[in-house]
Design a protein around this motif. Sequence first.
Motif: not given
Length: 163
Positions: A67-88
């Motif tokens: 509930q402190l939010g660091r799980w979201k920070w480490h999530s590929p799902n929550q940061n999926i735009q980075q994968l898309v933008d970097n064309n991984i």
Amino acid sequence: ATPNGVVGASQGGYAAAALATFHPDRFRYASSLSGFLAPERTGVDGTITAALKQGGADTDHMWGLPQLGRWKWHSPNQNIQQLVDNNIRLWIYSPGSGAPTDQGAMAGYGDIAQGTNATFYSHYGDAGGHNGHFDLGRGGGNDWGTWGQQLAAMSADLAANIR
């Protein structure tokens, strides 16, 4: 990105996706085989906590309370735009629910991993992702025999994308 790829199964599948998400300068290819790609989801955080405790790890010292939010920070799902933008380039495998499961490798939570892969796939498409191979909900299992077959199937794709 340097021409590296990273592949992992179960929790290692999460790690492969996370490494490519947060280090696109080092990895242009990531494969997750039965990984937990949305660790921030309610219920999944408890699953990961329970699985790691079986091995003697303490997630409070890893990312803190969910509930402190660091799980979201480490999530590929929550940061999926980075994968898309970097064309991984992604290769994601997860069998259908109820699939045979290596209890040691999956800590008994194969169906929960499958649910996170479906969530990830949906978000990937919503974010405009187009450089992924997704093998979800079909045959096989959460086990080393199936993961070995996936490794053989992806080998040419991996080699072509890290040159």
